[in-house]
Design an enzyme around this catalytic site. Structure first.
Site, PDB file in Angstrom:
ATOM      1  N   ASP A  48     -54.780 -69.408  20.883  1.00 53.33           N
ATOM      2  CA  ASP A  48     -54.681 -68.950  19.503  1.00 53.33           C
ATOM      3  C   ASP A  48     -56.011 -68.406  18.988  1.00 53.33           C
ATOM      4  O   ASP A  48     -56.040 -67.584  18.088  1.00 53.33           O
ATOM      5  CB  ASP A  48     -54.094 -70.028  18.576  1.00 53.33           C
ATOM      6  CG  ASP A  48     -54.863 -71.331  18.572  1.00 53.33           C
ATOM      7  OD1 ASP A  48     -55.887 -71.441  19.276  1.00 53.33           O
ATOM      8  OD2 ASP A  48     -54.445 -72.257  17.852  1.00 53.33           O
TER       9      ASP A  48
ATOM     10  N   SER B   7     -55.777 -77.640  21.506  1.00 54.65           N
ATOM     11  CA  SER B   7     -56.561 -76.428  21.262  1.00 54.65           C
ATOM     12  C   SER B   7     -57.840 -76.447  22.103  1.00 54.65           C
ATOM     13  O   SER B   7     -57.776 -76.516  23.314  1.00 54.65           O
ATOM     14  CB  SER B   7     -56.852 -76.282  19.768  1.00 54.65           C
ATOM     15  OG  SER B   7     -57.425 -75.037  19.481  1.00 54.65           O
TER      16      SER B   7
END
Length: 575
Positions: A305, A149
């Site tokens: 995301d 991430s």
């Protein structure tokens, strides 16, 4: 320095022929030159947290490498065979722009295929939400994405998705972890069966783009789309593979990409952190927006995301929205659209998390839908969709800059969220308004909520122990009063209790156990403390609110809420 025996036992295991010569040589080098690094690399096994498993790349049980990920994959292979006996098993694998993500992705594919499992492997890096979509689209049993991430460049990670397209949740997560823990490294099957590995790309990309447009488009006129000037940066990440094509196909023609950040690069050279939660990450995008007089700015993290959003305020100045603000704007807009289409009948819900703004509950109440609130991590919102098939999921988010529109993707999805925000912004501009004015009117309609987050970083073994002690202290000695307001309720998610400090009554919490404490004050303020599940941090979340009658009251109310947050932080000695 003295290294404990249990650590040395692990080190010695990694010096056996089960591990390749290069790995053994790196360990021997650490033994002589960096015993502290050796200890950090082996003192524990990497664990699954709120967003899968993340760690620094390197050798050792506490690092991301072919053996730790190979062991995970072997364990998942064994568990899949036990869970779906007799079925032709299928998995899909994606990876992001980080160093070694492509090679680690191939290692994972090799292990699955060596276990007789069909593998769909993306031929190049792809956004995490596309992996979730592809899993359901291809009717797979599980999915893996190699990503850390928004963590620093030295990190990588491993997220596991199940048959519904969402991340692993109980009871599968604990069961799989047990299978992995019981495995020996010598049991990992690394020899690929390449006939079981199929590379995928354009066909899935097109289906993902079409699905995104179908989910996040709401009858915006072509003229309104053409008149919205957008600045977008992928922050060197994977969203460059999807966002431009989604916006183009949806009809947005004035999309300006930050050129210096468009090239995927695991070093993330132009930012301190590739995290749109950090204002610094959008510096270049904001500069381009001023140069072009853009209406809205978007930035995404490496695996696409999370999204950061900046809009123009009433003085035409670009301001950054926080995750709670973008979440309530998108949720309220979706609820408006569903209501306008007569689609609300009491069998719908929105989703949020225990550390996100309570304003989501106000929205749910106003529209007659349920707001389901889970632990931090989007896997819990995805789990609600699976657990309540009789209810329709409208949308939902969490304060950490994540949002999900509908249920085609079962994880936070910056691609769909960007398109949805463009719809909101384009329609507002066409109506001589703005996203900022839309948010301000919400404060009048539903209450002015303001949130703030403090993250305190504590690295290594000592840091982990410090964070643990901070949580123990807050549990054993709960604060009775903050900012002149009594603490009326303490929710302890580790012990599954909610204690009313006024009556002394204790209730049991039904949400799964987690190391989280929440204080509720008598004026409606909320303070939450939790260690991060993916980074060496402890996080404190603050939410305060007040009622206002009209837009003119906003400046004074904002100053009042800012002061309240400042005082709370000071009294808790967190500044």
């Amino acid at each position: 320095m003295h290294i404990e025996q249990h650590i040395l036992d692990k080190v010695n295991e990694w010096l056996t022929p089960t591990f390749d010569v290069d790995t053994q040589n790196q360990i021997k080098e650490m033994m002589t030159t960096s015993p502290k690094n050796l200890e950090e690399s082996f003192y524990k096994n990497l664990e699954f947290g709120t967003g899968g498993m993340r760690g620094i790349m390197g050798v050792g049980t506490n690092r991301i490498n072919k053996y730790t990920l190979g062991k995970n994959t072997q364990g998942i292979s064994d568990y899949l065979k036990k869970s779906f006996p007799g079925e032709a098993l299928k998995v899909v694998i994606a990876y992001d722009c980080r160093h070694n993500s492509d090679t680690l992705g191939k290692v994972v594919a090799d292990v699955f295929s060596a276990n007789g499992i069909k593998v769909y492997l993306f031929s190049e890096m792809r956004p995490t939400p596309e992996l979730s979509f592809a899993l359901k689209h291809l009717n797979c049993h599980a999915g893996i994405v190699l990503t850390a991430s928004h963590n620093p460049p030295e990190y990588n990670g491993y997220k596991v998705y199940w048959q519904d397209g969402g991340q692993l949740v109980p009871p599968q997560d604990e069961e799989i972890i047990q299978v992995i823990e019981d495995l020996k490294y010598s049991e990992i099957k690394f020899e690929a069966n390449n006939s079981l590995i199929e590379y995928i790309d354009t066909e899935i990309d097109n289906a993902f783009v079409d699905s995104t447009i179908a989910n996040a488009s709401f009858n915006t006129s072509a003229n309104a789309k053409a008149n919205l000037k957008i600045v977008y940066t992928s922050l060197h990440g994977t969203s460059i593979k999807s966002v431009p094509s989604v916006l183009a196909k949806a009809g947005y023609t004035d999309v300006n990409i930050v050129p210096e950040q468009a090239e995927p690069n695991g070093d993330f050279p132009t930012v301190v952190s590739p995290n749109p939660e950090e204002p610094e990450a959008l510096t270049m995008a904001l500069a381009l927006a001023e140069k072009l007089h853009a209406d809205i700015v978007f930035g995404t993290d490496p695996d696409s995301d999370r999204l950061g959003v900046a809009v123009r305020d009433n003085n035409n100045k670009m301001i950054l929205l926080n995750g709670n603000q973008t979440m309530v704007v998108m949720t309220n807009y979706l609820l408006e659209q569903w209501k306008k289409a007569n689609r609300l009948n009491g069998k719908q819900f929105i989703g949020s998390t225990i550390v996100s703004t309570p304003m989501m509950l106000e929205l749910a109440s106003a529209y007659g839908v349920e707001c389901k609130v889970g632990l931090t991590g989007f896997k819990w919102i995805a789990k609600f969709i699976k657990d309540f098939p009789e209810l329709q999921f409208i949308g939902g988010g969490e304060e950490s800059f994540g949002f999900m529109v509908g249920d085609a993707v079962r994880d936070k999805d910056a691609v769909g969220a960007i398109l949805l925000m463009c719809e909101i912004a384009a329609q507002a501009k066409e109506n001589k308004s703005s996203v900022h004015q839309y948010l301000q009117q919400m404060y009048v309609d539903f209450g002015f909520y303001k949130e703030y987050l403090i993250s305190i970083t504590k690295k290594g073994i000592e840091g982990a122990n410090e964070i643990k002690q901070m949580m123990i202290d807050m549990r054993d000695n709960p604060v009775a009063e903050i900012n002149g307001q009594r603490v009326i309720m303490v929710e302890d998610y580790l012990n599954s209790t909610a204690k009313n400090l006024l009556s002394g009554e204790t209730e049991n919490l039904t949400i799964p156990k987690s190391d989280v404490l929440i204080y509720y004050l008598e004026d409606g303020s909320k303070i939450c403390a939790r260690p991060s599940g993916t980074e060496p941090k402890i996080k404190f979340y603050f939410s305060v609110n007040t009622a206002i009658e009209n837009l003119e009251e906003i400046p004074a109310a904002e100053a009042y809420l800012d002061q309240k947050i400042t005082t709370i932080i000071s009294e808790m000695q967190l500044n």
